[in-house]
Enzyme design. Structure first.
Site, PDB file in Angstrom:
ATOM      1  N   LYS A  17      -4.094  18.271  21.898  1.00 50.80           N
ATOM      2  CA  LYS A  17      -5.048  19.131  22.608  1.00 50.80           C
ATOM      3  C   LYS A  17      -4.645  20.594  22.478  1.00 50.80           C
ATOM      4  O   LYS A  17      -5.497  21.467  22.361  1.00 50.80           O
ATOM      5  CB  LYS A  17      -5.101  18.736  24.086  1.00 50.80           C
ATOM      6  CG  LYS A  17      -5.890  17.465  24.306  1.00 50.80           C
ATOM      7  CD  LYS A  17      -5.934  17.088  25.769  1.00 50.80           C
ATOM      8  CE  LYS A  17      -4.660  16.362  26.164  1.00 50.80           C
ATOM      9  NZ  LYS A  17      -4.663  15.863  27.532  1.00 50.80           N
TER      10      LYS A  17
ATOM     11  N   GLU B   5      -4.269  14.162  31.274  1.00 52.85           N
ATOM     12  CA  GLU B   5      -4.018  15.468  31.864  1.00 52.85           C
ATOM     13  C   GLU B   5      -5.281  16.297  31.622  1.00 52.85           C
ATOM     14  O   GLU B   5      -5.732  16.388  30.480  1.00 52.85           O
ATOM     15  CB  GLU B   5      -2.809  16.102  31.162  1.00 52.85           C
ATOM     16  CG  GLU B   5      -2.331  17.334  31.852  1.00 52.85           C
ATOM     17  CD  GLU B   5      -1.139  17.973  31.142  1.00 52.85           C
ATOM     18  OE1 GLU B   5      -0.563  17.353  30.234  1.00 52.85           O
ATOM     19  OE2 GLU B   5      -0.832  19.117  31.509  1.00 52.85           O
TER      20      GLU B   5
ATOM     21  N   ARG C  55       1.323   5.948  18.997  1.00 54.41           N
ATOM     22  CA  ARG C  55       0.163   6.853  19.073  1.00 54.41           C
ATOM     23  C   ARG C  55      -0.730   6.621  17.875  1.00 54.41           C
ATOM     24  O   ARG C  55      -0.265   6.182  16.827  1.00 54.41           O
ATOM     25  CB  ARG C  55       0.612   8.308  18.924  1.00 54.41           C
ATOM     26  CG  ARG C  55       1.309   8.913  20.057  1.00 54.41           C
ATOM     27  CD  ARG C  55       1.726  10.321  19.662  1.00 54.41           C
ATOM     28  NE  ARG C  55       0.674  11.288  19.940  1.00 54.41           N
ATOM     29  CZ  ARG C  55       0.439  11.787  21.134  1.00 54.41           C
ATOM     30  NH1 ARG C  55       1.175  11.411  22.156  1.00 54.41           N
ATOM     31  NH2 ARG C  55      -0.512  12.666  21.325  1.00 54.41           N
TER      32      ARG C  55
HETATM   33  P1  ATP Z   1      -2.232  15.550  23.586  1.00 53.62           P
HETATM   34  O1  ATP Z   1      -1.008  15.688  22.755  1.00 53.62           O
HETATM   35  O2  ATP Z   1      -3.463  15.306  22.819  1.00 53.62           O
HETATM   36  O3  ATP Z   1      -2.386  16.633  24.612  1.00 53.62           O
HETATM   37  P2  ATP Z   1      -1.276  13.904  25.691  1.00 53.62           P
HETATM   38  O4  ATP Z   1      -0.479  12.671  25.515  1.00 53.62           O
HETATM   39  O5  ATP Z   1      -0.587  15.077  26.266  1.00 53.62           O
HETATM   40  O6  ATP Z   1      -2.010  14.180  24.342  1.00 53.62           O
HETATM   41  P3  ATP Z   1      -2.661  13.030  27.973  1.00 53.62           P
HETATM   42  O7  ATP Z   1      -3.886  13.570  28.581  1.00 53.62           O
HETATM   43  O8  ATP Z   1      -1.387  13.171  28.706  1.00 53.62           O
HETATM   44  O9  ATP Z   1      -2.549  13.657  26.549  1.00 53.62           O
HETATM   45  O10 ATP Z   1      -2.883  11.517  27.548  1.00 53.62           O
HETATM   46  C1  ATP Z   1      -3.424  10.530  28.381  1.00 53.62           C
HETATM   47  C2  ATP Z   1      -3.060   9.188  27.817  1.00 53.62           C
HETATM   48  O11 ATP Z   1      -3.546   9.065  26.492  1.00 53.62           O
HETATM   49  C3  ATP Z   1      -1.564   9.016  27.755  1.00 53.62           C
HETATM   50  O12 ATP Z   1      -1.243   7.745  28.267  1.00 53.62           O
HETATM   51  C4  ATP Z   1      -1.231   9.137  26.304  1.00 53.62           C
HETATM   52  O13 ATP Z   1      -0.125   8.368  25.960  1.00 53.62           O
HETATM   53  C5  ATP Z   1      -2.522   8.656  25.621  1.00 53.62           C
HETATM   54  N1  ATP Z   1      -2.657   9.274  24.314  1.00 53.62           N
HETATM   55  C6  ATP Z   1      -2.729  10.593  24.039  1.00 53.62           C
HETATM   56  N2  ATP Z   1      -2.792  10.798  22.712  1.00 53.62           N
HETATM   57  C7  ATP Z   1      -2.791   9.580  22.128  1.00 53.62           C
HETATM   58  C8  ATP Z   1      -2.834   9.113  20.778  1.00 53.62           C
HETATM   59  N3  ATP Z   1      -2.901   9.948  19.767  1.00 53.62           N
HETATM   60  N4  ATP Z   1      -2.811   7.782  20.565  1.00 53.62           N
HETATM   61  C9  ATP Z   1      -2.745   6.924  21.595  1.00 53.62           C
HETATM   62  N5  ATP Z   1      -2.689   7.288  22.883  1.00 53.62           N
HETATM   63  C10 ATP Z   1      -2.710   8.598  23.157  1.00 53.62           C
HETATM   64 MG    MG Z   2       0.449  14.654  28.258  1.00 55.21          MG
END
Ligand code: ATP
Ligand code: MG
Length: 565
Positions: A269, A33, A259
């Site tokens: 983020k 995202e 994760r």
């Molecule tokens: P954040 O909580 O940091 O905003 P998010 O999951 O909302 O993380 P996205 O941009 O939606 O962030 O994530 C893109 C991809 O990265 C998704 O498939 C998500 O599952 C993966 N991802 C995000 N954070 C992690 C993590 N800590 N470990 C493994 N994969 C992750």
């Molecule tokens: Mg997300």
């Protein structure tokens, strides 16, 4: 195929799928995202998706999951693309966006309405939450749930045409308000947002939710294995429900893995943005946070990050990974590649009284002790030099192995010296140490004596003043992510700046690297640590060095000391 490198439970699933269908062409995707920069957790997911595609001769798409214009920004899109390329991965074809499919998604939503499986609801956001129920109590049907198909189509168009204000209406799936899975209690599929979108500009004022857009985008891109983190386990029911009920041709399968959680770090983020907005850190590329850009600025290489992701593996167990593992991965690499040289963080002056003031010797020293291919550089030796303030103690204490009055040490690559007296200023600070230089000791063991300890030094004629930035953990506690008030655990000493010297003879080598984040030059300043040039704050005449990592695993030493106490 490097099976050793990637052999996790997802590989086993893929192997079974390949056994059933020899023609299966693997297609994965990384769906960020664009609401912030990527971090080391994303790197775990990036490595998984791209490495699997590579391993099985498949393809990995990059698709921005851009369904919430409120939080998204084109500058995040650019930084994410940059970071993925920097990690060394190439996405399949052009960059994709969920917003590419907004028109199709709108048609799928209408299809659900026509099947009596979606309705326009006029409850407020708060009411929807209230009506949803809890884990122990079923939800309550919305009074708008039984609108006719015709009415729903009309109202959904009204939503699309901007005839409702934000929050006045939304489209919901008609599933089951008493489902044991809360996600299935008539989830919202579309909401109104009067906000220009970075891709679609002002075309839309209704935006699909993540759950609605994600599965359908996966299907449209013919993703074979949709890999996401464990918190989406429940969403899988909805993922499958939407695909099943929209009659899409292609039905991808979702698999979840845990994760990455990293000690002393925040990997959300939203929370990282709080740290930036409150000026606790400098920005997304602050070397104290584990964003890809922060790690890069700190001196981490793409290969070290990938090595780390390989080491942590892919499982379904949620664990907190030790920070020292990340450091191990970069230290191992820099031990091979860093140029050895000397630097003084806190200088103290030494005058070698038995040398002439015109005394000048040049020593040619190796850039790496075990790799002659890395070449050599010159160092200058004169009667006045600097050593590290912490390498001198006025009064000798038993066991102290550095310089003190009457004691000897060896200058790295040079002579044995003995301190005879000191000079202080009016504030009682030592400003000069007078020493005797044993001019017969170059490259020779002292007779009838033990070899003294070796310390680093720089001649007063070979100093290049620079700023050193020494980083410590940003948080005092191991798991700040779990703390509601994570801001109260900030380590006030997470960044310490020192003004000292590096060897001026390295200046020419350094100049070409100053502003180059793609091609970092890394040093091991002997006895101090691994450092890189800060390409953001360095200027031609003012170099800033970031400490990438200590020479040894100090966290664990500290930890063991604490537990022993
Ligand atoms: P954040 O909580 O940091 O905003 P998010 O999951 O909302 O993380 P996205 O941009 O939606 O962030 O994530 C893109 C991809 O990265 C998704 O498939 C998500 O599952 C993966 N991802 C995000 N954070 C992690 C993590 N800590 N470990 C493994 N994969 C992750
Ligand atoms: Mg997300």
């Amino acid at each position: 195929m490097n099976n050793k490198k990637y052999n996790n439970f997802i590989c086993q699933i893929i192997n079974e799928d390949l056994n059933k269908n020899k023609n299966l062409s693997l297609r994965t995707r990384f769906p960020p995202e664009p609401n912030g920069h990527l971090h080391i957790g994303h790197a775990k997911s990036i490595c998984l998706n791209f490495e699997l595609a590579h391993l099985y001769n498949g393809k990995c798409n990059l698709r921005f999951d851009d369904t919430n214009p409120l939080k998204e920004n084109i500058k995040y899109i650019n930084s994410i693309k940059y970071d993925i390329s920097w990690l060394g991965y190439k996405w399949n074809g052009s960059v994709r966006y969920s917003s590419d499919y907004f028109f199709k998604l709108y048609q799928y939503a209408k299809q659900l309405i026509y099947k009596g499986l979606a309705y326009v609801d006029n409850l407020t956001k708060e009411q929807i939450r209230e009506y949803r129920g809890t884990l122990n109590t079923p939800g309550i049907n919305s009074p708008y749930r039984n609108r006719t198909i015709e009415e729903n189509i009309k109202l959904f168009k009204k939503m699309k045409n901007g005839e409702y204000a934000e929050g006045e209406a939304c489209l919901r799936a008609k599933i089951d308000m008493s489902s044991s899975s809360i996600i299935m209690r008539d989830p919202v599929l579309y909401r109104i947002r009067f906000m220009p979108h970075h891709q679609t500009k002002n075309i839309w004022c209704i935006y699909p939710t993540y759950d609605f857009a994600h599965c359908l985008s996966d299907s449209l891109e013919k993703i074979t294995h949709s890999l996401c983190t464990l918190e989406f386990q429940e969403n899988k029911f909805l993922y499958n429900w939407i695909l099943y009920n929209t009659n899409v041709e292609y039905h991808p399968k979702q698999y979840e893995f845990s994760r990455l959680n990293l000690e002393f770090s925040i990997l959300s983020k939203r929370k990282l943005k709080i740290l930036i907005d409150q000026n606790i850190i400098q920005g997304w590329n602050d070397p104290r946070i584990p964003t890809i850009s922060g790690l890069r600025r700190k001196g981490y290489t793409a290969s070290a990050i990938k090595y780390f992701c390989q080491k942590i593996g892919i499982t379904k167990q949620n664990t907190l990974i030790e920070y020292s593992l990340l450091e191990h991965c970069i230290r191992k690499e820099l031990n091979q590649t860093a140029i050895r040289s000397m630097a003084i963080l806190e200088p103290i002056k030494i005058t070698l009284y038995n040398l002439d003031e015109n005394h000048k010797e040049i020593f040619v020293v190796p850039n790496h002790p075990n790799n002659p291919d890395m070449g050599t550089h010159e160092i200058i030796f004169t009667n006045i030099i600097y050593i590290e303030r912490s390498d001198f103690k006025e009064k000798y204490e038993t066991g102290y192995k550095r310089l003190s009055i009457g004691k000897e040490i060896r200058l790295r690559y040079a002579y044995i010296i003995q301190a005879t007296k000191i000079e202080k200023d009016e504030f009682n600070n030592i400003i000069n140490i007078t020493c005797y230089c044993d001019t017969t000791s170059l490259g020779k063991k002292p007779k009838n004596k033990k070899n003294p300890a070796v310390i680093h030094w720089i001649s007063i004629h070979n100093t290049l003043p620079v700023e050193f930035r020494l980083y410590d953990q940003l948080f005092d506690i191991k798991n700040p992510e779990q703390q509601k008030n994570f801001l109260s655990y900030i380590n006030p000493k997470s960044l310490i700046k020192k003004h000292g010297f590096i060897e001026k003879t390295l200046a020419t080598m350094i100049q070409q690297y100053i502003f180059n984040q793609n091609n970092q030059l890394c040093f091991q300043f002997e006895r101090i640590g691994y450092f890189c040039i800060d390409y953001i704050d360095s200027q031609k005449n003012y170099l800033v060095f970031n400490r990438t990592v200590n020479l040894r695993d100090l966290w664990n030493l500290k930890k063991n000391k604490n537990t022993n106490n």
